[in-house]
Design an enzyme around this catalytic site. Structure first.
Site, mmCIF file in Angstrom:
data_model
loop_
_atom_site.group_PDB
_atom_site.id
_atom_site.type_symbol
_atom_site.label_atom_id
_atom_site.label_comp_id
_atom_site.label_asym_id
_atom_site.label_seq_id
_atom_site.Cartn_x
_atom_site.Cartn_y
_atom_site.Cartn_z
ATOM 1 N N GLY A 1 0.832 -1.020 0.021
ATOM 2 C CA GLY A 1 0.024 -0.047 -0.068
ATOM 3 C C GLY A 1 0.762 1.324 -0.009
ATOM 4 N N SER B 1 2.212 9.076 -8.890
ATOM 5 C CA SER B 1 3.580 9.364 -9.221
ATOM 6 C C SER B 1 4.319 10.157 -8.044
ATOM 7 C CB SER B 1 3.467 10.163 -10.545
ATOM 8 O OG SER B 1 3.043 9.489 -11.501
ATOM 9 N N ILE C 1 -5.027 -0.751 -5.010
ATOM 10 C CA ILE C 1 -4.228 -1.983 -4.358
ATOM 11 C C ILE C 1 -4.683 -3.448 -4.933
ATOM 12 C CG2 ILE C 1 -3.672 -2.972 -1.840
ATOM 13 C CD1 ILE C 1 -2.859 0.158 -2.485
ATOM 14 N N HIS D 1 -5.304 -9.925 -36.556
ATOM 15 C CA HIS D 1 -6.435 -10.633 -36.250
ATOM 16 C C HIS D 1 -7.765 -9.970 -36.927
ATOM 17 C CE1 HIS D 1 -4.168 -12.995 -33.386
ATOM 18 N NE2 HIS D 1 -4.982 -13.932 -33.348
ATOM 19 N N GLY D 2 -7.554 -8.606 -37.562
ATOM 20 C CA GLY D 2 -8.467 -7.962 -37.973
ATOM 21 C C GLY D 2 -9.640 -8.000 -37.076
ATOM 22 N N GLU E 1 3.271 1.170 -11.266
ATOM 23 C CA GLU E 1 4.742 1.058 -10.756
ATOM 24 C C GLU E 1 5.559 1.890 -11.434
ATOM 25 O OE1 GLU E 1 6.175 -2.568 -9.162
ATOM 26 O OE2 GLU E 1 4.184 -3.234 -8.816
ATOM 27 N N GLU F 1 5.588 8.406 -18.134
ATOM 28 C CA GLU F 1 6.567 9.650 -18.116
ATOM 29 C C GLU F 1 7.598 9.567 -17.122
ATOM 30 O OE1 GLU F 1 3.057 8.831 -18.599
ATOM 31 O OE2 GLU F 1 2.763 9.789 -20.627
#
Ligand code: CAA
Length: 398
Positions: A124, A132, A157, A338-339, A363, A367
């Site tokens: 946590g 960030s 979490i 796969h279209g 994580e 940027e």
């Protein structure tokens, strides 16, 4: 320099591959469609020995090296991202961080149960207003006699509703700098703790994600990890381990895209020939092969640095940044190959596309890693020796 995987690595890779085929893939389309996570999968991972990988034998682990953890993550994510996420939060962010920062008593108390899967761990850090900008977390821990009283909330979490214990990063004072953080192991059964699932995710729908809340949660001082003031460093070193699992798992998505596209492109015909013969399709396949091979080199390097005890914050950021971008590109190209079939869940590639998107955010966003790499290059960022390191791995230290 030795790039060869050992026979033990091959066995571990094969074990994780089979687990993915036998335990993760059956029913994945329904679980993903209905956004249903399977708690029993965690027990099965424990029984198969997957949660003991990279934990030393003296703490109940399998004694395998850190490269083994990457191989397991690659093979699990080849089946579904939800299985690899368990490794990221339980093994990477939680168990390895305890192994790095816990006292001998704490390691003996928790690691054997984590390695067997008797207890599940999670992490946590992120809060509604601090992603960030991890330094801006608001959850507090107030010292009160022999314990700490926690208040606040964490979001995004993984395993919020399933984990037995959480490695939680808090502030120690209301206004403060990085010296004012602390990390604790918090048991989910403590009064004042509760969790709530997050619904409506774009991807990783077969995995559990939620919020956790602390309302005057009293935690014993013996659950403080490291010293008061170590919390931010513990959070950052946890991310060194978590990012490794994300980077290696991302290669598994590229491999899964190749599995699907190799089969489809050599069978589907357009204008009388297999689409695999079309150069524009070959270009997309070749890019996937590059993503797979370069991605492996990047995460093998990090695994090796962990084995020999070198700090790898820059290298793991690079591996996570590049491998996640390549996984998303591979999945997007796999849908293209796969279209229209790639646009519905009759084929797995649309799941790979949705699942690969999240890892570009969690994580450390694309940027953040871009900036971190530029800062290292320009000399604005440099890594110092760490206060506590993971145990170095060698045959005698198993
Ligand atoms: N290991 C140990 N110590 C570390 C470290 C590491 N990997 N990285 C940094 N530190 C130490 C530094 O040495 C420094 O120590 P000193 O003060 O003694 O010099 C201290 O920690 C501060 O480091 P920085 O100066 O690098 O800190 P920063 O503020 O510049 O960091 C940042 C900026 C790199 C952007 C960082 O905030 C960051 O990585 N942000 C992204 C956070 C992130 O990835 N969040 C997602 C978490 S996923 C999640 O929570 C959900 C889930 O459950 C899965």
């Amino acid at each position: 320099m030795d790039f060869a995987l050992t026979s033990e690595h091959e066995l571990i890779r094969e074990m994780a591959y089979k687990f993915g085929r036998q335990e993760v893939l059956p029913g994945i389309q329904e679980r993903d469609r209905e956004a249903k996570s399977d708690r029993k999968m965690l027990d099965k991972m424990g029984e198969a020995g997957i949660l003991s990988v990279s934990i030393p034998q003296q703490y109940g682990g399998s004694g395998t090296d850190y490269i083994s953890l990457g191989l397991v993550c690659e093979e699990l994510e080849r089946a579904d991202t939800s299985a690899r996420v368990v490794m990221s939060v339980h093994s990477g962010l939680h168990s390895l961080t305890l192994l790095q920062w816990g006292t001998e008593e704490q390691k003996r108390r928790w690691l054997p149960k984590l390695a067997s899967g008797e207890r599940i761990g999670a992490f946590g850090l992120t809060e509604p207003n601090a992603g960030s900008d991890a330094v801006n977390i608001k959850t507090t821990a107030r010292k009160d006699g022999d314990s700490y009283v926690l208040n606040g909330e964490k979001t995004w979490i993984s395993l919020a509703d399933y984990a037995d214990q959480f490695l939680v990063v808090t502030r120690l004072a209301s206004a403060g700098d990085r010296a004012n953080y602390a990390a604790f192991i918090v048991d989910r059964n403590l009064p004042g703790f509760h969790s709530k699932p997050i619904h409506g995710k774009l991807g990783v729908r077969a995995g559990n994600t939620g919020q956790i809340f602390f309302d005057d949660v009293r935690v014993g001082a013996d659950c403080l990890i490291g010293d008061e003031g170590d919390g931010f460093k513990i959070a950052m070193s946890a991310l060194d381990h978590g990012r490794y699992t994300v980077a290696s798992g991302a290669v598994g998505i590229v491999v899964a895209c190749l599995d699907a596209c190799d089969a489809y492109a050599t069978q589907r015909k357009v204008q009388g020939e297999e689409i695999g013969k079309k150069q524009l399709v070959q270009q997309m396949i070749a890019n996937m092969v590059a993503g797979r091979d370069i991605g492996r080199l990047l995460y093998y390097q990090v695994g090796w640095m962990k084995n020999v005890g070198l700090r790898h914050t820059r290298e793991v950021s690079m591996a996570k940044w590049q491998n996640c971008a390549n996984a998303f590109k591979a999945a997007n190209d796999a849908v293209e190959i796969h279209g229209a079939y790639g646009y519905c869940d009759e084929f797995p590639v649309e799941r790979y596309l949705r699942n690969s998107r999240g890892a570009i955010i969690y994580e450390g966003t694309h940027e953040i890693h871009t900036l971190v790499q530029a800062e290292y290059e320009l000399g604005y960022r440099a890594d110092k020796p760490l206060k506590r390191t993971l145990p170095i791995w060698n045959d005698s230290s198993r």
